[in-house]
Write a protein that holds these residues in place. Structure first.
Motif, PDB file in Angstrom:
ATOM      1  N   GLU A  18       0.772  -1.257   0.070  1.00  0.00           N
ATOM      2  CA  GLU A  18       0.025   0.106  -0.096  1.00  0.00           C
ATOM      3  C   GLU A  18       0.759   1.097  -0.003  1.00  0.00           C
ATOM      4  O   GLU A  18       0.446   2.221  -0.557  1.00  0.00           O
ATOM      5  N   SER A  19       2.033   1.372   0.564  1.00  0.00           N
ATOM      6  CA  SER A  19       2.839   2.117   0.715  1.00  0.00           C
ATOM      7  C   SER A  19       4.062   2.311   0.059  1.00  0.00           C
ATOM      8  O   SER A  19       4.860   3.411   0.060  1.00  0.00           O
ATOM      9  N   ASP A  20       4.669   1.245  -0.324  1.00  0.00           N
ATOM     10  CA  ASP A  20       6.035   1.184  -0.966  1.00  0.00           C
ATOM     11  C   ASP A  20       6.099   0.146  -1.948  1.00  0.00           C
ATOM     12  O   ASP A  20       4.976  -0.689  -2.055  1.00  0.00           O
ATOM     13  N   THR A  21       7.169   0.014  -2.730  1.00  0.00           N
ATOM     14  CA  THR A  21       7.649  -1.052  -3.464  1.00  0.00           C
ATOM     15  C   THR A  21       8.902  -1.630  -2.777  1.00  0.00           C
ATOM     16  O   THR A  21       9.551  -1.124  -2.618  1.00  0.00           O
ATOM     17  N   MET A  22       8.791  -3.042  -2.520  1.00  0.00           N
ATOM     18  CA  MET A  22       9.729  -3.929  -1.887  1.00  0.00           C
ATOM     19  C   MET A  22      10.480  -4.707  -2.816  1.00  0.00           C
ATOM     20  O   MET A  22       9.814  -4.983  -4.077  1.00  0.00           O
ATOM     21  N   VAL A  23      11.627  -4.936  -2.855  1.00  0.00           N
ATOM     22  CA  VAL A  23      12.610  -5.860  -3.602  1.00  0.00           C
ATOM     23  C   VAL A  23      12.929  -6.906  -2.854  1.00  0.00           C
ATOM     24  O   VAL A  23      13.227  -6.731  -1.529  1.00  0.00           O
ATOM     25  N   LEU A  24      13.043  -8.127  -3.517  1.00  0.00           N
ATOM     26  CA  LEU A  24      13.717  -9.327  -2.868  1.00  0.00           C
ATOM     27  C   LEU A  24      15.306  -9.439  -2.975  1.00  0.00           C
ATOM     28  O   LEU A  24      15.628  -9.378  -4.470  1.00  0.00           O
ATOM     29  N   LEU A  25      15.852  -9.626  -1.830  1.00  0.00           N
ATOM     30  CA  LEU A  25      17.343 -10.092  -2.012  1.00  0.00           C
ATOM     31  C   LEU A  25      17.398 -11.341  -1.637  1.00  0.00           C
ATOM     32  O   LEU A  25      16.964 -11.832  -0.876  1.00  0.00           O
ATOM     33  N   THR A  62      14.370 -18.989  -4.300  1.00  0.00           N
ATOM     34  CA  THR A  62      13.655 -18.542  -3.387  1.00  0.00           C
ATOM     35  C   THR A  62      12.342 -19.274  -3.229  1.00  0.00           C
ATOM     36  O   THR A  62      11.328 -18.853  -2.409  1.00  0.00           O
ATOM     37  N   GLY A  63      11.844 -20.187  -4.117  1.00  0.00           N
ATOM     38  CA  GLY A  63      10.562 -20.770  -4.349  1.00  0.00           C
ATOM     39  C   GLY A  63       9.582 -20.058  -4.787  1.00  0.00           C
ATOM     40  O   GLY A  63       8.481 -20.299  -5.021  1.00  0.00           O
ATOM     41  N   ILE A  64       9.715 -18.827  -5.410  1.00  0.00           N
ATOM     42  CA  ILE A  64       8.883 -18.119  -6.175  1.00  0.00           C
ATOM     43  C   ILE A  64       8.746 -18.461  -7.744  1.00  0.00           C
ATOM     44  O   ILE A  64       9.902 -18.392  -8.499  1.00  0.00           O
ATOM     45  N   ALA A  65       7.436 -18.954  -8.093  1.00  0.00           N
ATOM     46  CA  ALA A  65       7.415 -19.186  -9.432  1.00  0.00           C
ATOM     47  C   ALA A  65       6.057 -18.229 -10.175  1.00  0.00           C
ATOM     48  O   ALA A  65       6.181 -18.154 -11.317  1.00  0.00           O
ATOM     49  N   ASP A  66       5.261 -17.633  -9.422  1.00  0.00           N
ATOM     50  CA  ASP A  66       4.419 -16.815  -9.722  1.00  0.00           C
ATOM     51  C   ASP A  66       4.879 -15.284  -9.957  1.00  0.00           C
ATOM     52  O   ASP A  66       4.879 -14.412  -8.869  1.00  0.00           O
ATOM     53  N   TYR A  98       7.087  -8.641 -11.309  1.00  0.00           N
ATOM     54  CA  TYR A  98       6.139  -8.393 -10.071  1.00  0.00           C
ATOM     55  C   TYR A  98       5.685  -9.687  -9.478  1.00  0.00           C
ATOM     56  O   TYR A  98       5.363 -10.392 -10.316  1.00  0.00           O
ATOM     57  N   VAL A  99       5.802  -9.893  -8.407  1.00  0.00           N
ATOM     58  CA  VAL A  99       5.145 -11.218  -7.606  1.00  0.00           C
ATOM     59  C   VAL A  99       3.777 -10.578  -6.865  1.00  0.00           C
ATOM     60  O   VAL A  99       3.773  -9.558  -6.522  1.00  0.00           O
ATOM     61  N   ASN A 100       2.902 -11.688  -6.791  1.00  0.00           N
ATOM     62  CA  ASN A 100       1.781 -11.633  -6.132  1.00  0.00           C
ATOM     63  C   ASN A 100       1.833 -12.014  -4.880  1.00  0.00           C
ATOM     64  O   ASN A 100       1.354 -11.853  -3.937  1.00  0.00           O
ATOM     65  N   ASP A 101       2.487 -13.132  -4.755  1.00  0.00           N
ATOM     66  CA  ASP A 101       2.782 -14.052  -3.164  1.00  0.00           C
ATOM     67  C   ASP A 101       4.192 -13.773  -2.821  1.00  0.00           C
ATOM     68  O   ASP A 101       5.106 -14.209  -3.676  1.00  0.00           O
ATOM     69  N   THR A 102       4.396 -13.103  -1.808  1.00  0.00           N
ATOM     70  CA  THR A 102       5.777 -12.774  -1.304  1.00  0.00           C
ATOM     71  C   THR A 102       6.372 -13.972  -0.562  1.00  0.00           C
ATOM     72  O   THR A 102       7.475 -13.949   0.186  1.00  0.00           O
ATOM     73  N   LYS A 103       5.596 -15.175  -0.248  1.00  0.00           N
ATOM     74  CA  LYS A 103       6.065 -16.229   0.355  1.00  0.00           C
ATOM     75  C   LYS A 103       7.518 -16.832  -0.213  1.00  0.00           C
ATOM     76  O   LYS A 103       7.378 -17.158  -1.595  1.00  0.00           O
ATOM     77  N   THR A 104       8.381 -17.112   0.585  1.00  0.00           N
ATOM     78  CA  THR A 104       9.583 -17.424  -0.104  1.00  0.00           C
ATOM     79  C   THR A 104       9.915 -18.856   0.616  1.00  0.00           C
ATOM     80  O   THR A 104       9.485 -19.183   1.609  1.00  0.00           O
ATOM     81  N   ASP A 114      19.837 -16.839   3.037  1.00  0.00           N
ATOM     82  CA  ASP A 114      18.621 -16.156   3.478  1.00  0.00           C
ATOM     83  C   ASP A 114      18.188 -15.363   2.424  1.00  0.00           C
ATOM     84  O   ASP A 114      18.780 -15.265   1.277  1.00  0.00           O
ATOM     85  N   VAL A 115      16.761 -15.003   2.328  1.00  0.00           N
ATOM     86  CA  VAL A 115      15.974 -14.190   1.489  1.00  0.00           C
ATOM     87  C   VAL A 115      15.274 -13.167   2.059  1.00  0.00           C
ATOM     88  O   VAL A 115      14.978 -13.492   3.354  1.00  0.00           O
ATOM     89  N   GLN A 116      15.170 -11.928   1.503  1.00  0.00           N
ATOM     90  CA  GLN A 116      14.625 -10.754   2.448  1.00  0.00           C
ATOM     91  C   GLN A 116      13.946  -9.875   1.338  1.00  0.00           C
ATOM     92  O   GLN A 116      14.675  -9.431   0.455  1.00  0.00           O
TER      93      GLN A 116
END
Length: 153
Positions: A18-25, A62-66, A98-104, A114-116
């Motif tokens: 809602e307030s920002d754009t996050m990036v995954l490292l 990261t486990g992210i596919a979507d 862009y991802v919809n689900d941030t679960k890693t 680690d992932v963050q």
């Protein structure tokens, strides 16, 4: 000294809140045991396209596919290093998505410590290498310009 060209491909995963754009490292561990923060990336397998490599590496690390990759936008960096008496010219190209689900999920603990998800300020502080921080700044500039052009439509 023998010279070799080396290529890797990755993704800079983003998530809008809602307030920002996050990036995954990812906090990676090299084969020599060094640890560093970067974006998910890796080497292509035989016959694999840049995009397929980037998506596979994202999922493996990261486990992210979507994820929805932005079309026709790549960020790249080049550098040179020496490994086992071999001078390596490295080029890394990153897609933006862009991802919809941030679960890693860390599926390669021998490679990923680690992932963050973090905001751009925190990401800039965490990223280990200057060339990766430069890419983050380029992404931030791109997103500002993209948002400005969308608002002008």
């Amino acid at each position: 000294m023998e010279t070799k060209n080396d290529f890797s491909y990755g993704v800079i995963p983003l998530c809008k809140t809602e307030s920002d754009t996050m990036v995954l490292l990812v906090h990676q561990r090299s084969h020599r045991g060094e640890q560093f923060w970067t974006f998910p990336k890796g080497h292509p397998e035989v016959g694999e396209s840049k995009e397929t490599t980037a998506l596979r590496e994202l999922k493996e690390e990261t486990g992210i596919a979507d994820i929805r990759l932005l079309p026709d936008i790549l960020f790249s960096t080049e550098y040179v290093f020496v490994h086992e008496d071999l001078k390596i010219h490295k080029r890394v190209e990153f897609f933006l998505g862009y991802v919809n689900d941030t679960k890693t999920l860390i599926t390669q603990p021998h490679e990923v410590v680690d992932v963050q998800w973090c905001d751009f300020t925190t990401a800039n502080e965490l990223l280990t290498h200057q060339n990766t921080r430069k890419i983050l700044a380029e992404v931030k500039d791109f997103l500002k310009k993209d948002l400005t052009s969308q608002n002008n439509m």
